[in-house]
Design a protein around this motif. Structure first.
Motif: not given
Length: 346
Positions: A147-163
């Protein structure tokens, strides 16, 4: 009318009939040759591994599959807009497409936090793929965004890690650090005692090198290598804070205006790329981390036990907050908890 006149008339009528019958085919051919160029504003800096391996790779494959009829003109972070601004320029139709982290727009849909990934819940990339596609989290998000005029599709799943710039041995050590983060990861790190900060992608390296922050996450090893974070923060923390999604974001009106065949090829390619890119990313992660250890003096460090305990407590709290956002998020949270139960995590 002479016989000759009759023959001429019949020929003209047949020719006219043939032209009428051929018209739909001619029109169809003309429509099939429509060409489209979309500007795509990325949240990835051009130096980021995902700019080339995700966005540029998509543009090349789409160009090939459509015979040059559908082209993507790619823009690195900040060239037109950055971070949350990308959602707004896509929604308004300034550009028809962008890339974005769901972490930047958590308030746009109840299930957006689940789409981004709840830290401390899932442990493997395939689990996020299952939750996103087969268990319906992506659909829940799009039911709210349409209804807001937007479509989202997942691009990739990945781990999030800190340096980090320096090694830590306890939660007390972590308490003295400022760490660049985004989305629910901000709350997750804060619960462990750190001071999380929001900084745009192109500005992270300078922020670490000048001591504005003591560490950051931008994906995991691939992000640290491509963005040169290891030059100034060589301690790579394990395990991952969580498994997250990056996303494509599109203007719904622009998507609906595409010729039917181009729309089908485009959406099919996005689905295909999600699975291919997520798996490819894991191999690239291993290569990147081995490169860092062999050539850049990177040291892999496990989060201290007292930090992991705080992370676990924070994860439980964040999951409860997601569930309490409303009926839609409660449905998505139920699916996540069921998956975690099946996996033996809870």
């Amino acid at each position: 009318m002479t016989n000759q006149d009759s023959k001429v008339l019949r020929r003209n009528l047949l020719a006219g009939s043939a032209a009428v019958l051929a018209a739909p085919a001619i029109v169809g051919t003309a429509l099939a040759q429509d060409k489209v160029t979309w500007k795509v504003q990325s949240h990835w800096p051009k130096a980021s591994g995902s700019f080339n391996d995700s966005l540029v790779a998509l543009a090349k494959e789409l160009d090939t599959r459509t015979g040059g009829r559908f082209k993507l003109e790619t823009f690195g972070a900040g060239e037109i807009a950055k971070d949350r601004e990308i959602y707004n320029i896509v929604r308004r139709g300034v550009v028809p497409m962008g890339t974005i982290s769901p972490a930047y727009i958590l308030g746009e849909a109840q299930a957006m936090g689940l789409f981004y990934g709840v830290p401390g819940t899932l442990r493997e990339t395939w689990e996020m793929l299952q939750l996103t596609k087969n268990l319906g989290i992506e659909k829940l998000v799009n039911d709210e965004l349409a209804p807001k005029g937007v479509v989202m599709k997942a691009e990739k799943a990945y781990p999030t890690e800190v340096v980090l710039r320096r090694k830590i041995a306890s939660a007390a050590d972590l308490g003295s650090l400022k760490i660049r983060s985004a989305g629910t990861m901000l709350e997750y790190l804060a619960a462990a005692g750190a001071s999380p900060q929001q900084i745009a992608g192109p500005e992270i390296y300078q922020a670490i090198s000048t001591g504005v922050v003591d560490g950051a996450h931008w994906g995991a090893a691939i992000g640290a290598l491509s963005m040169k974070f290891w030059e100034v923060a060589r301690f790579h923390m394990k395990p991952a804070l969580g498994i997250t999604n990056d996303a494509w974001i599109m203007n719904k009106a622009a998507l609906d205006k595409l010729p039917a065949d181009l729309k089908l090829q485009f959406l099919s390619l996005l689905e295909e790329r999600y699975f291919l890119r997520s798996v490819e990313y894991l191999q690239q992660e291993a290569i990147a981390l081995n490169t860092g250890k062999a050539k850049m003096n990177v040291e892999v460090v496990r989060w201290p036990d007292d930090v992991l305990k705080k992370f676990a407590e924070a994860s439980t709290g964040i999951l409860k907050k997601e569930e309490a956002k409303g009926e839609i998020s409660a449905k998505g949270t139920k699916a996540l908890i069921k998956l975690m139960t099946d996996l033996g995590y809870v």
